[in-house]
Every structure is written in structure tokens, then in C-alpha cells.
Scaffold this active site. Structure first.
Site, PDB file in Angstrom:
ATOM      1  N   ARG A 146      90.873-102.039  91.424  1.00  0.00           N
ATOM      2  CA  ARG A 146      90.184-102.276  90.159  1.00  0.00           C
ATOM      3  C   ARG A 146      89.013-101.300  90.023  1.00  0.00           C
ATOM      4  O   ARG A 146      88.451-100.862  91.026  1.00  0.00           O
ATOM      5  CB  ARG A 146      89.673-103.712  90.085  1.00  0.00           C
ATOM      6  N   LYS A 170      83.274-111.276  97.995  1.00  0.00           N
ATOM      7  CA  LYS A 170      82.592-112.378  98.675  1.00  0.00           C
ATOM      8  C   LYS A 170      83.586-113.315  99.350  1.00  0.00           C
ATOM      9  O   LYS A 170      83.304-113.904 100.393  1.00  0.00           O
ATOM     10  CB  LYS A 170      81.741-113.168  97.676  1.00  0.00           C
ATOM     11  N   HIS A 240      92.092 -99.195  83.994  1.00  0.00           N
ATOM     12  CA  HIS A 240      93.126-100.170  84.335  1.00  0.00           C
ATOM     13  C   HIS A 240      94.528 -99.621  84.101  1.00  0.00           C
ATOM     14  O   HIS A 240      95.489-100.083  84.712  1.00  0.00           O
ATOM     15  CB  HIS A 240      92.917-101.456  83.528  1.00  0.00           C
ATOM     16  N   ARG A 243      95.707 -98.312  87.279  1.00  0.00           N
ATOM     17  CA  ARG A 243      96.070 -99.418  88.183  1.00  0.00           C
ATOM     18  C   ARG A 243      97.483 -99.909  87.873  1.00  0.00           C
ATOM     19  O   ARG A 243      98.307-100.094  88.765  1.00  0.00           O
ATOM     20  CB  ARG A 243      95.051-100.544  88.037  1.00  0.00           C
ATOM     21  N   HIS A 266      96.362-109.324  94.140  1.00  0.00           N
ATOM     22  CA  HIS A 266      96.776-110.450  93.299  1.00  0.00           C
ATOM     23  C   HIS A 266      96.862-111.710  94.151  1.00  0.00           C
ATOM     24  O   HIS A 266      97.428-111.694  95.243  1.00  0.00           O
ATOM     25  CB  HIS A 266      98.148-110.188  92.663  1.00  0.00           C
ATOM     26  N   TYR A 275     105.615-106.139  86.952  1.00  0.00           N
ATOM     27  CA  TYR A 275     106.006-104.748  87.165  1.00  0.00           C
ATOM     28  C   TYR A 275     107.499-104.634  87.489  1.00  0.00           C
ATOM     29  O   TYR A 275     108.147-103.668  87.087  1.00  0.00           O
ATOM     30  CB  TYR A 275     105.143-104.125  88.262  1.00  0.00           C
TER      31      TYR A 275
END
Length: 294
Positions: A146, A170, A240, A243, A266, A275
């Protein structure tokens, strides 16, 4: 009510280890909700009921809010009121019967391999900015990360010897490999351009702007847009787009869907499945165009 939202956001941050992007999204949605209720005279979160909530959602729909946006609002509210139910601040969940609207799946905007080659060949000069732009574009397409992950990369997150980056969040971190072309571009940026852009300043960020500060999302978006125009790409492209193109090109060339899922970060395979669906659609289109008996 603002204090309640802030307490909930802190709970997500400190207990649930929710990502910064999700925290920002939830807080924005919930602040908008409580501002609405305050305008109509509801000052206490415990006074919000299912009728109020339904009216709020109906108002969003009438205001032209997209289904995907409304679904996000509903998810934010459901999580918020579930938290209040758990803490005993609410005796009933006003969002219990809310259902998210059906969302039409949009096909991601992708580039062909030729378009990608044209785009990545645009920054070809020896200026520090051009060397940096080349490295960022090559690394983005080589890894499919990203844009937020790209601009958050630290120098220590890149292993040039073994050819991988570490994307940190995190909640988790993941390792994503990259190839020789991206390696050479990043190596050149680090050895020839980064210090020149820093101008004596210090930062942990790998990629910096011409003022020596960490690259921003908006700054890199403009870079992609500029080189897209130079490459003659008529489609509206964003970071994006690279990506999505990364993922589709991997799947088209036989990559395992689970491996692509892991590289993309993901959480569920269904997100990556699009995809494979795009690949199958393209195969059918080519068949329909080329088969003599079709």
C-alpha cells in the site's frame, strides 16, 4: 459524547491493536454521527435508539452517500455500540438490526504490462528526485504494498542483500520479496540520492521529499499522476493502480492465490479472489474474440 468516542478509540488502539488507518476511519465516522445527533438535540449517547439510527442512515442514503460508504458507517457504529454494551454504558444495542447495503463489486483499475513498462521508464534521469521516483515506483510495483506502507518504510526495513522488505503495522508485520530491478533502483537511491535530498537533516523514513522530510501520500500521488501523463496513459491512475496491477500480473503468471494474499496483506482470501476472477474474465474475452467457431 466526544469523550465516549475518544475512550473507544483508545480502547481500539491500546487493547485491540487496530491499525492507524482503521482508527482514523472509525473516529471520523463516529464524530460525524454524534455531531448529527447533537444537532437534533440528543446529547447523551444512551438516548440513541434504533429509530434514531435508522433515520440517520436514511438521511445518508438520501444525501447520495455511496453504498460502500454507508456500509463503513454501519460497521463503525456497530463496533462502537457493541463496545458500550460490553462496558455496561448501554443496555441495548441500537444497531442490532442494522444491515449493510449490498455493494456492487467494482473491478480494480489495472495497467497492462506494457503500460507498466512505459510508466516505470519515465523517471530516467540522474537528478536525485528522478532517482528517488524511479526507486519508489519500481518498489511499489515489485511488492504490491500500500502507498501508506511505502511512505512509512524505514531504511532498516529494506534488506537489499536478500531482496525483501518488512511492512510493519501495530497489529502485525509481513515480509514481502522484490526482484533485481527494484533492488538496483533502491540501491542507487540510497547510495546516490537520499543524502542529497536530506540536505543534512535526519529522518528514519526511507523516502524523503525535496525538502528532506518524509514523503507524503499526496506528494507521491502527484508523482504517479505526473509520470502517468508523461507515459501517455489515458486512464486515471493512482498508487493503488500499481498495487492492483502487481496482484493481477502475478495471478496471470500462475502465482498461488494464498501467496498473493500474504504479500498483499489481505486478511481474507476473498479480497484476493477478485484478481483470479479478473484473470478468468480476460481469458473468456480472448476466447470469444479469437475462437473461429464462437
Amino acid at each position: 459524547m466526544e469523550e465516549t468516542v475518544e475512550r473507544y478509540v483508545n480502547y481500539l488502539r491500546n487493547t485491540k491493536n487496530v491499525s492507524d488507518n482503521t482508527l482514523t476511519s472509525y473516529k471520523r465516522d463516529l464524530i460525524k454521527m454524534i455531531m448529527h445527533f447533537q444537532r437534533i438535540g440528543i446529547k447523551d449517547v444512551r438516548k440513541i435508539n434504533s429509530t434514531n439510527i435508522n433515520s440517520y442512515i436514511l438521511g445518508l442514503e438520501r444525501g447520495g452517500c455511496a453504498s460502500a460508504t454507508i456500509s463503513r458507517y454501519i460497521a463503525s457504529m456497530k463496533s462502537f455500540f457493541h463496545y458500550l454494551l460490553q462496558t455496561g454504558e448501554m443496555s441495548e444495542d441500537p444497531t442490532r438490526l442494522l444491515k449493510a447495503p449490498a455493494i456492487e463489486k467494482r473491478i480494480p483499475n489495472v495497467l497492462t504490462v506494457t503500460q507498466i513498462d512505459n510508466l516505470l521508464s519515465q523517471p530516467s534521469g540522474d537528478l536525485p528526485k528522478e532517482i528517488r521516483d524511479k526507486a519508489m515506483l519500481e518498489l511499489l510495483y515489485a511488492t504490491g504494498i500500500r502507498v501508506s506502507e511505502l511512505i512509512r518504510l524505514k531504511a532498516e526495513d529494506v534488506n537489499l542483500k536478500l531482496g525483501y522488505i518488512i511492512c510493519r503495522d501495530k497489529a502485525k508485520e509481513r515480509i514481502v520479496p522484490f526482484g533485481l530491478t527494484a533492488k538496483n533502483s533502491v540501491l542507487r537511491y540510497i547510495t546516490e540520492a537520499r543524502d542529497r535530498l536530506l540536505k543534512g537533516q535526519e529522518t528514519e523514513a526511507l523516502f524523503v521529499n525535496c525538502s528532506g522530510r518524509p514523503m507524503s501520500r499526496q506528494g507521491f500521488w502527484k508523482i504517479v499522476k505526473s509520470y502517468g501523463d508523461k507515459a501517455g496513459i489515458e486512464e486515471d491512475i493512482t498508487p493503488h493502480t500499481l498495487r492492483h496491477s502487481f496482484a493481477l500480473h502475478l495471478v496471470e503468471n500462475g502465482a498461488d492465490l494464498r501467496a498473493v494474499q500474504e504479500m498483499m496483506g489481505h486478511s481474507v482470501i476473498s479480497t484476493t479472489q477478485v484478481y483470479a476472477d479478473m484473470k478468468n474474465t480476460k481469458i473468456r474475452e480472448e476466447y470469444n474474440k479469437a475462437h473461429p467457431r464462437n
